[in-house]
Design an enzyme around this catalytic site. Structure first.
Site, PDB file in Angstrom:
ATOM      1  N   HIS A 121      30.057   8.196 -56.883  1.00 40.16           N
ATOM      2  CA  HIS A 121      30.180   8.889 -55.601  1.00 40.16           C
ATOM      3  C   HIS A 121      30.077  10.402 -55.794  1.00 40.16           C
ATOM      4  CE1 HIS A 121      31.942   5.459 -53.079  1.00 40.16           C
ATOM      5  NE2 HIS A 121      31.778   4.953 -54.288  1.00 40.16           N
ATOM      6  N   ASP A 143      33.272  11.690 -48.254  1.00 37.55           N
ATOM      7  CA  ASP A 143      33.023  10.290 -48.579  1.00 37.55           C
ATOM      8  C   ASP A 143      33.648   9.351 -47.542  1.00 37.55           C
ATOM      9  OD1 ASP A 143      32.132   8.813 -51.368  1.00 37.55           O
ATOM     10  OD2 ASP A 143      33.536   7.605 -50.189  1.00 37.55           O
TER      11      ASP A 143
END
Ligand code: BUP
Length: 472
Positions: free
Chosen positions: A19, A122
């Site tokens: 990520h 995120d």
């Protein structure tokens, strides 16, 4: 963009390699456009991020202390390794406590006269939407997934009972998503491991709601391979939210077409890389199989044994990244394969390995970054999805793009895959007709990916448009 005070964007990645790394590439691309970027992270993740972005004066890092934790998560604040699968949901719950210090940072930005024009955060930090709303800043959500997987994750939340009632090989169709290839119940690994009512499923539901109310989405993919999926994803939003397709972000690093076939250190890079040195010594081109299942997948010792034997029987040179600390190879195996196999028990520079002219195949779990990296280097994949949304990525690679083959037809497999199957599939990829076709397709996708990221390419234009929309 030409104003005296530079535009300012906040980037807040989730603390997993898969990520964070693309968000660092995104930060570099923003910095190149003269934008001031603040990356938010926790102390343990600071050194890794700093080492990758410190050459960019436009990028700064704000560190927020990790909340105090006790019980099974104790010590998690001191490591960049994520907790095991069963502790993932409690970890995501704990990091909700970062909200207050995050808001203090935002407040400081306003007081210092450099408020951000947007926060890119995120999916697993869904609570940042609330923070952004209270400061009047647009939140752009990013998943670190393909547009297809993102759409399916959202849609599958609407249809969970229907999916769970199907048999593994049953086709699953959603009215919201006309896929050009067949998806079956067995592809929904995230539902198998996260039954309804689990903490993880309630987290996904909560954050999907936040996602659907966000200002927009940032997708690390490119239009040529995901146009239909992007349209389907955007249609799920009741607002005018747009999915900005700006990848493959890894190409911002201007990786050379192929590493030079030499033992000389790269100009400006004096550290020798044992994998690159090993690859340089291999004979022939595109002969080496690279094997990695990413930073998070858990592979049992029994399965690792079968992979080892399959690699031995297939007779191809290989580099294998083994994450398990405890696995001991079958007796005599390391000795038998030492002439043509490199086993690495640590972190490798994956993009450099994939970019090397000796690398000709990638046995991968199909994490989205790995997929993009393989395809951007023109390397076909042997797709072995293991968890989460990886089956859908494998579908894109094998069924949609034809740039790879699958280890098994069905994604769900509760049994260990035997060495014979592994050997056969490796041979099919590295020397068979299907592999030859997949390699040619991977080369085409590589050209499309590079085109998308070039000045004036679709991803380059989309990033410019995103910034212009935020600045309005
Ligand atoms: Br392992 C490993 N070196 O040794 P994915 C991984 N990587 O550079 P995952 C290395 O980590 P999530 C190594 O190049 C890719 O950029 C790799 O991301 C890099 O899978 C990244 O492929 C891994 O998306 O991540 O680890 O399952 O679940 O966070 O998407």
């Amino acid at each position: 963009m030409g104003s005296a005070t530079p535009l300012h964007v906040v980037v807040f990645p989730y603390m997993a390699q898969g990520h964070t790394l693309p968000m660092l590439d995104l930060s570099k691309l923003l910095a190149r456009r003269g934008i001031k970027v603040t990356i938010i992270t926790t102390p343990a993740n600071f050194p890794g991020i700093h080492s990758k972005v410190s050459k960019n004066p436009e990028i700064s890092i704000s560190v927020i202390p990790f909340p105090r934790v006790e019980g099974p998560l104790e010590g998690v604040e001191n490591t960049v390794d994520l907790p095991s699968e069963d502790l993932r949901a409690p970890f995501i719950e704990v990091i909700k406590k970062l909200k207050e210090p995050f808001e203090e940072i935002l407040r400081g930005m306003f007081e210092a006269g450099c408020p951000p024009i947007g926060v890119i955060s995120d999916f697993f930090l869904g609570w940042t939407l609330d923070s952004c709303n209270s400061f009047g800043i647009p939140r752009i959500v990013t998943y670190g997934m393909s547009a297809l997987s993102q759409a399916i994750l959202i849609i599958s939340g609407f249809h969970t009972p229907y999916i769970l009632a199907s048999l593994p090989e049953d086709p699953v169709q959603f009215p919201e998503l006309p896929t050009p290839f067949q998806v079956t119940r067995a592809d929904f690994l995230h539902l198998k491991h996260d039954p309804r009512g689990s903490l993880m499923s309630s987290i996904i539901q909560e954050f999907t709601e936040a996602d659907l109310k966000s200002w927009g989405l940032l997708v690390n993919s490119f239009e040529d391979i995901e146009r239909e999926h992007i349209a389907a994803l955007e249609s799920l939003y009741s607002t005018e939210a747009k999915a900005w397709c700006v990848g493959p972000l890894l190409l911002c690093n201007q990786i050379k077409e192929k590493e030079e076939d030499t033992n000389e250190p790269q100009a400006g890079n004096q550290t020798s890389d044992p994998c690159i040195e090993w690859l340089n010594k291999q004979i022939g081109y595109e002969t080496v199989l690279y094997i990695s299942f990413g930073s998070e997948a858990h592979v049992s010792d029994e399965q690792l044994d079968e992979i080892a034997l399959g690699l031995e029987m297939a007779m191809h040179p290989f580099i294998w990244v083994v994450k398990s600390r405890n696995w001991v190879a079958p007796e005599g195996w390391e000795e038998r394969v030492k002439e043509r196999g490199l086993i690495v028990r640590g972190w490798v520079e994956q993009c450099r390995i994939l970019a090397h002219p000796k690398t000709g195949g990638f046995l991968s779990h199909c994490g989205w970054n790995s997929v993009l990296e393989g395809l951007s280097m023109g390397v076909p994949l042997l797709a072995w999805p293991m968890a989460a949304e990886q089956p859908f990525n494998a579908k894109i690679v094998a069924d949609w793009l034809g740039a790879g083959i699958r280890i098994l037809e069905l994604s769900e497999c509760s049994e260990t895959i035997g060495s014979e199957i592994i050997c056969d599939k490796i041979k099919e990829l590295m020397e068979g007709e299907k592999g030859r076709k997949a390699r040619a397709r991977a080369q085409e996708v590589k050209r499309m990916a590079r085109q998308a990221m070039k000045k004036g390419g679709s991803s380059d234009r989309n990033l410019n448009e995103l910034i212009e929309s935020l600045a309005r």
